[in-house]
Write a protein that holds these residues in place. Structure first.
Motif: not given
Length: 289
Positions: A97-124
């Motif tokens: 995501s673009r990151g965490s910042a006070p809610r505003d439609h305009i892009f926040p300045q000096d905010v780092s993107p948030n990144i996360y990932a998780y794994a889930q079992e998935l048989p065919r």
């Protein structure tokens, strides 16, 4: 499908129960982000490079500057598998995501993107892969930048839910009768030994498995024609199938309650499924036909 306990949050690995995101996360408030779903077979990623490349293309398209390189994200995703001791069939959900910042439609300045990932079992889903699925058709009401794998999926969710409520697997989307794709997959029509599918324009997601379908068709000397077909064409189809990272290459045997051809998966779809299994190095739990 259980979620494995260790997740990637920013550049660190932590237990899923300890992760908390602020309420002013732009993914939550605006859908301001992109994502990927990556398939795993026997503890190994399938099409990892293609997914990471597309993640960066999507992020660039919505003006998110990732703080990690492709190589760093790839290494982190590989480490995620190791930390969870994954040796079977699964999937990884990766979101930026673009990151965490006070809610505003305009892009926040000096905010780092948030990144996360998780794994889930998935048989065919061997039963559906062997026997085929039923689908419905729905008008495509999405925006004009579907090539971006963004978090804004409400029209897709509603279409998929409508299919589910009618006992079907997917919804084929169309614009004034011209088929684009499905709610969460690409779709193809086979007629007279040729494969037809919508061109890779802004109006569809450029699927990673779609790229492989094109390559498989070339290897098998099957014409692959990037030309949109219509709802009327479906009634005359010899075969229909869809593709995605979680659905693989899935035969469609019924559309809106009407049988496709003889109501059974046909030869070209079977050839593509076989090519997929070989390409993904699937040696166990294979399709039997």
């Amino acid at each position: 499908m259980s979620v494995f306990p260790i997740i990637l949050s920013q550049t660190k690995f932590t237990h899923r129960d300890g992760v908390k995101y602020p309420i002013e996360e732009r993914a939550l408030q605006f859908g301001d982000g992109v994502y990927e779903v990556i398939r795993i077979y026997n503890g190994q990623y399938y099409l990892l490079k293609e997914h990471v490349d597309r993640l960066f293309r999507s992020a660039e398209a919505i003006k998110i500057q990732l703080s990690s390189s492709k190589e760093e994200i790839t290494d982190q995703l590989l480490e995620l598998l190791k930390r969870n001791n994954i040796d079977g069939d699964a999937k990884v959900y990766l979101q930026v995501s673009r990151g965490s910042a006070p809610r505003d439609h305009i892009f926040p300045q000096d905010v780092s993107p948030n990144i996360y990932a998780y794994a889930q079992e998935l048989p065919r889903n061997l039963s559906k892969l062997e026997n085929g699925v039923h689908v419905i058709t729905q008008r495509d009401v999405r925006w004009e930048n579907c090539y971006i794998k963004s978090l804004n999926l409400l029209p897709n969710v509603l279409a998929k839910q409508e299919a589910s409520e009618k006992g079907c697997f997917e919804a084929i989307l169309h614009k004034d009768g011209l088929v684009t794709e499905c709610s969460s997959s690409n779709v193809y029509l086979v007629k007279d030994g040729k494969i037809y599918t919508h061109p890779a324009t802004r109006n569809i997601l450029h699927g990673c498995v779609r790229l492989r379908v094109e390559q498989f068709a070339e290897d098998l000397n099957i014409p692959f024609i990037e030309e949109a077909f219509t709802l009327d064409d479906i009634a005359e189809a010899d075969e229909l199938f869809l593709s995605s990272s979680t659905s693989e290459i899935m035969p469609i045997i019924n559309v809106n309650g009407k049988q496709v051809s003889n109501g059974k998966p046909q030869i070209i779809t079977r050839k593509l499924q076989d090519a997929y299994e070989k390409d993904a190095n699937i040696t166990e739990n294979k399709i039997t036909v």
